[in-house]
Write a protein that holds these residues in place. Structure first.
Motif, PDB file in Angstrom:
ATOM      1  N   PHE A  19       0.716  -1.215  -0.047  1.00  0.00           N
ATOM      2  CA  PHE A  19       0.023   0.042   0.205  1.00  0.00           C
ATOM      3  C   PHE A  19       0.864   1.293   0.057  1.00  0.00           C
ATOM      4  N   VAL A  34      -6.330   1.985   5.987  1.00  0.00           N
ATOM      5  CA  VAL A  34      -6.729   0.712   5.015  1.00  0.00           C
ATOM      6  C   VAL A  34      -7.827   0.091   5.753  1.00  0.00           C
ATOM      7  N   SER A  74     -10.377   0.125  -1.744  1.00  0.00           N
ATOM      8  CA  SER A  74      -9.252   1.064  -2.289  1.00  0.00           C
ATOM      9  C   SER A  74      -9.865   2.533  -2.400  1.00  0.00           C
ATOM     10  N   GLU A  75     -11.354   2.651  -2.714  1.00  0.00           N
ATOM     11  CA  GLU A  75     -11.927   3.797  -3.179  1.00  0.00           C
ATOM     12  C   GLU A  75     -11.896   4.864  -1.881  1.00  0.00           C
ATOM     13  N   TRP A 124      -7.005   7.436  -8.970  1.00  0.00           N
ATOM     14  CA  TRP A 124      -7.515   6.002  -8.741  1.00  0.00           C
ATOM     15  C   TRP A 124      -6.941   5.268 -10.044  1.00  0.00           C
ATOM     16  N   TYR A 139      -3.291   4.684  -9.250  1.00  0.00           N
ATOM     17  CA  TYR A 139      -2.908   3.761  -7.975  1.00  0.00           C
ATOM     18  C   TYR A 139      -3.087   2.445  -8.306  1.00  0.00           C
ATOM     19  N   GLN A 140      -4.237   2.036  -9.436  1.00  0.00           N
ATOM     20  CA  GLN A 140      -4.412   0.731  -9.862  1.00  0.00           C
ATOM     21  C   GLN A 140      -3.259   0.319 -10.579  1.00  0.00           C
ATOM     22  N   TYR A 144      -0.533  -0.488  -8.011  1.00  0.00           N
ATOM     23  CA  TYR A 144      -0.556  -1.501  -7.122  1.00  0.00           C
ATOM     24  C   TYR A 144      -0.498  -2.925  -7.954  1.00  0.00           C
ATOM     25  N   ASN A 151       1.851  -5.671  -6.366  1.00  0.00           N
ATOM     26  CA  ASN A 151       0.927  -6.661  -5.413  1.00  0.00           C
ATOM     27  C   ASN A 151       1.814  -7.812  -5.072  1.00  0.00           C
ATOM     28  N   LYS A 161     -10.401  -5.664  -0.439  1.00  0.00           N
ATOM     29  CA  LYS A 161      -9.373  -5.431  -1.702  1.00  0.00           C
ATOM     30  C   LYS A 161     -10.233  -5.603  -2.984  1.00  0.00           C
TER      31      LYS A 161
END
Length: 227
Positions: free
Chosen positions: A29, A54, A58-59, A80, A83-84, A87, A91, A121
């Protein structure tokens, strides 16, 4: 805590949270968020902020992070998307399975419980993380925060997961790390046990309404003949 009662009149299944319960994902994160903030020319956040934030999807994490660093609400969609991207790239790279987690899952499965992973998640990230950490094989189902109309602490995800497992809530144990899991379980009618080491928004997990607390998941001791 006392042994879990399984068998014909006991528990039939368990629903297990992911972040803060099975895997310590704070490192992922922090890296993904700070790469996102760098893309937006915004200041970085530290691990303590992420640990407090957290757990609600995610939003929520992105919105709270932007507010924390002074980013405009209008930048949410850009944040957003970045970040996607970040991540997905990291991951599991900066994450570690908590001690006793894999052993605990194996013990629950060996006792005859059907297992599902239920997390806020996003589904794709959850599935990929479980596979990368060698935990996916224990689960009959994996449901992410985008699998249902609402997220924990709403009870709907637990009720739908019980339906998928073919069990009633009262015989389906919820194992999590935060008040989100406890509130969802109580509202759904599931018994709930919380781990003591996870992410509970900076609050003592012992303040959450749960049926028990464990320091490791392998401390959950199924006992088919327990009364």
């Amino acid at each position: 805590m006392p042994p879990l009662r399984t068998g014909p009149d006991g528990l039939q299944a368990a629903i297990i949270d992911l972040d803060g319960t099975l895997v310590d994902t704070l490192g992922d994160f922090v890296v993904a968020l700070n790469r996102t903030l760098a893309d937006l020319a915004l200041p970085a956040v530290d691990r303590a902020f992420v640990e407090r934030t957290v757990g609600k999807g995610s939003e929520h994490l992105i919105a709270r992070t932007l507010a924390h660093v002074g980013g405009a609400v209008a930048r949410y969609e850009h944040a957003w998307g970045r970040y996607q991207h970040h991540y997905a790239a990291v991951n599991g790279e900066h994450a570690a399975v908590f001690p006793g987690a894999a052993e605990g899952l194996r013990r629950l499965a060996d006792a005859g419980l059907r297992l599902a992973c239920l997390t806020n998640k996003p589904q794709a990230f959850a599935q990929a993380l479980l596979e990368r950490k060698g935990l996916a094989r224990y689960f009959a189902f994996v449901f992410g925060g985008d699998a249902f109309e609402r997220k924990k602490p709403d009870p709907l995800p637990l009720i739908r997961t019980c339906a998928a497992l073919g069990t009633v809530p009262g015989r389906t144990l919820m194992v999590g790390d935060s008040i989100n899991d406890a509130q969802a379980a109580r509202a759904a009618g599931c018994p709930v046990v919380l781990v003591t080491y996870g992410y509970n928004h900076g609050e003592p997990v012992g303040d959450a309404d749960a049926d028990g607390y464990v320091d490791r998941i392998d401390a959950l001791m199924p006992a088919p003949d327990a009364c």
